[in-house]
Design a protein around this motif. Structure first.
Motif, PDB file in Angstrom:
ATOM      1  N   ASP A 127      -5.764 -17.377   0.075  1.00  0.00           N
ATOM      2  CA  ASP A 127      -6.590 -16.030   0.557  1.00  0.00           C
ATOM      3  C   ASP A 127      -5.317 -15.382   1.305  1.00  0.00           C
ATOM      4  O   ASP A 127      -4.934 -15.871   2.453  1.00  0.00           O
ATOM      5  CB  ASP A 127      -7.672 -16.386   1.374  1.00  0.00           C
ATOM      6  N   MET A 128      -5.321 -13.982   0.886  1.00  0.00           N
ATOM      7  CA  MET A 128      -4.219 -13.164   1.951  1.00  0.00           C
ATOM      8  C   MET A 128      -4.682 -11.906   2.218  1.00  0.00           C
ATOM      9  O   MET A 128      -5.241 -11.253   1.391  1.00  0.00           O
ATOM     10  CB  MET A 128      -2.920 -13.153   0.882  1.00  0.00           C
ATOM     11  N   LYS A 129      -4.396 -11.439   3.503  1.00  0.00           N
ATOM     12  CA  LYS A 129      -4.656 -10.198   3.837  1.00  0.00           C
ATOM     13  C   LYS A 129      -3.332  -9.376   3.983  1.00  0.00           C
ATOM     14  O   LYS A 129      -2.612  -9.979   4.853  1.00  0.00           O
ATOM     15  CB  LYS A 129      -5.606  -9.978   5.179  1.00  0.00           C
ATOM     16  N   VAL A 130      -3.209  -8.037   3.341  1.00  0.00           N
ATOM     17  CA  VAL A 130      -1.431  -7.541   3.414  1.00  0.00           C
ATOM     18  C   VAL A 130      -1.668  -6.307   3.752  1.00  0.00           C
ATOM     19  O   VAL A 130      -2.645  -5.409   3.559  1.00  0.00           O
ATOM     20  CB  VAL A 130      -1.180  -7.604   2.082  1.00  0.00           C
ATOM     21  N   LYS A 131      -0.816  -5.718   4.835  1.00  0.00           N
ATOM     22  CA  LYS A 131      -0.515  -4.354   5.269  1.00  0.00           C
ATOM     23  C   LYS A 131       0.875  -4.121   5.020  1.00  0.00           C
ATOM     24  O   LYS A 131       1.752  -4.978   5.164  1.00  0.00           O
ATOM     25  CB  LYS A 131      -1.158  -3.972   6.614  1.00  0.00           C
ATOM     26  N   ALA A 132       1.220  -2.601   4.568  1.00  0.00           N
ATOM     27  CA  ALA A 132       2.604  -2.244   4.302  1.00  0.00           C
ATOM     28  C   ALA A 132       2.851  -0.734   4.697  1.00  0.00           C
ATOM     29  O   ALA A 132       1.698  -0.176   4.608  1.00  0.00           O
ATOM     30  CB  ALA A 132       3.002  -2.726   2.744  1.00  0.00           C
ATOM     31  N   ASP A 133       4.137  -0.429   5.114  1.00  0.00           N
ATOM     32  CA  ASP A 133       4.107   0.971   5.418  1.00  0.00           C
ATOM     33  C   ASP A 133       5.654   1.143   5.001  1.00  0.00           C
ATOM     34  O   ASP A 133       6.698   0.157   5.274  1.00  0.00           O
ATOM     35  CB  ASP A 133       4.046   1.039   6.915  1.00  0.00           C
ATOM     36  N   VAL A 134       5.970   2.262   4.373  1.00  0.00           N
ATOM     37  CA  VAL A 134       7.333   2.802   4.115  1.00  0.00           C
ATOM     38  C   VAL A 134       7.431   4.277   4.780  1.00  0.00           C
ATOM     39  O   VAL A 134       6.652   5.168   4.589  1.00  0.00           O
ATOM     40  CB  VAL A 134       7.465   2.793   2.457  1.00  0.00           C
ATOM     41  N   LYS A 135       8.708   4.348   5.029  1.00  0.00           N
ATOM     42  CA  LYS A 135       9.167   5.712   5.641  1.00  0.00           C
ATOM     43  C   LYS A 135      10.629   6.049   5.311  1.00  0.00           C
ATOM     44  O   LYS A 135      11.379   4.996   5.034  1.00  0.00           O
ATOM     45  CB  LYS A 135       8.871   6.148   7.307  1.00  0.00           C
TER      46      LYS A 135
END
Length: 307
Positions: A127-135
């Motif tokens: 079970d995996m919870k993921v967050k990501a951001d790109v700039k």
């Protein structure tokens, strides 16, 4: 199965982001990858996997040729892999043994990610919870003779085992919290062969330590993991052909430490293109040499899923 080694397997997939392009004639790419990873104790070393996977701190070079729908890669072990995206096949050539083997990409992907495969076994547990951001970084520099611009990205993953609870060993269902950060330099001046859909597959063999077709299976596995598709879609905002990637991954896990893992140092990875050539390539580069013997295809092991 070595649960934590999936982090090791994620690295090439993340490096792949930014390689997709539009139509181009021929292309030769010389690149190197350097990785340093902590020992994982009873969970299995993160340095395991494919034979050409770099040892900690060791730079491994690869040469990749692109022509139309075909891609040829030469790894550090001397094995040649030819992926034909139009025919849907992958051919491994061993010049030392003078042998070759061919398999359909669909068959290989099914072996790696289908029911009973290492990827499927892992996903059933995870079970995996993921967050990501790109700039955009807003900087420019020249790499391998091409104008490059930078992107900065971050991602976090919270991993746990489905249905797990506090056990006799004192280990709960939470497996790890993983934080990643990367700097990626890309160029719009280089385009991979084929359509955007085939270009993603074509880009896969360019990565050291991974035979052609293997990467496609890994990308499918990653997209099927809970939360990973969201992360991959976000990182796909990185545009252009990747020339340089610097990546750092930090892991916090009582579960891993209880098994003897040393998590005091992060996993670091640098993948860099050293040379680019757009000169015409001979068709013989993508053909099996005369006199080579055909043998059964041996499915490679996804990095990090070793016994």
């Amino acid at each position: 199965m070595r649960i934590f080694s999936v982090t090791r397997a994620l690295v090439p997939g993340l490096v792949l982001i930014g390689l997709v392009g539009t139509a181009h004639a021929d292309l030769k790419v010389v690149s190197k990858m350097t990785m340093d990873a902590p020992a994982m104790g009873g969970l299995g070393g993160l340095g395991g996997g494919a034979p050409a996977t770099p040892k900690p701190g060791e730079a491994v070079k690869s040469v990749t040729y692109y022509k139309g729908s075909k891609v040829r890669t030469e790894d550090a072990a001397g094995i040649i892999t030819v992926t034909d995206n139009e025919a849907g096949t992958i051919t491994r050539i061993d010049p030392k043994k003078k042998t070759y083997s061919t398999i359909k990409l669909t068959e290989l992907t099914e072996q790696l990610t289908g029911a009973g495969g290492p990827g499927a076994q892992f996903m059933e547990m995870l079970d995996m919870k993921v967050k990501a951001d790109v700039k955009k970084g807003g900087h420019e520099r020249e790499i391998a003779g091409k104008k490059a611009t930078d992107y900065l990205w971050t991602a976090t993953m919270s991993m746990s085992l489905k249905g797990a609870a506090e056990g006799a060993g004192g280990i709960a269902g939470e497996v790890a919290n993983i934080s990643m950060e990367g700097e990626q330099w890309t160029t719009e001046d280089v385009k991979l062969p084929g359509t955007p859909a085939t270009a993603k597959t074509a880009a896969a063999p360019a990565l050291p330590g991974l035979g052609g077709g293997m990467m496609g299976g890994m990308m499918k596995m990653m997209n099927n993991m809970p939360g990973m598709k969201t992360m991959m879609d976000k990182l796909a905002e990185i545009k252009g052909f990747s020339l340089l990637t610097n990546m750092k991954i930090k892991i916090k896990s009582p579960f891993a430490e209880a098994q003897g893992a040393d998590l005091s140092k992060p996993i670091t990875n640098t993948t860099e293109v050293l040379e680019l050539s757009e000169a015409a390539l001979d068709d013989t580069l993508f053909a099996v040499p005369a006199g080579f013997k055909k043998v059964a295809y041996e499915t490679p092991q996804l990095p990090g899923f070793g016994g």
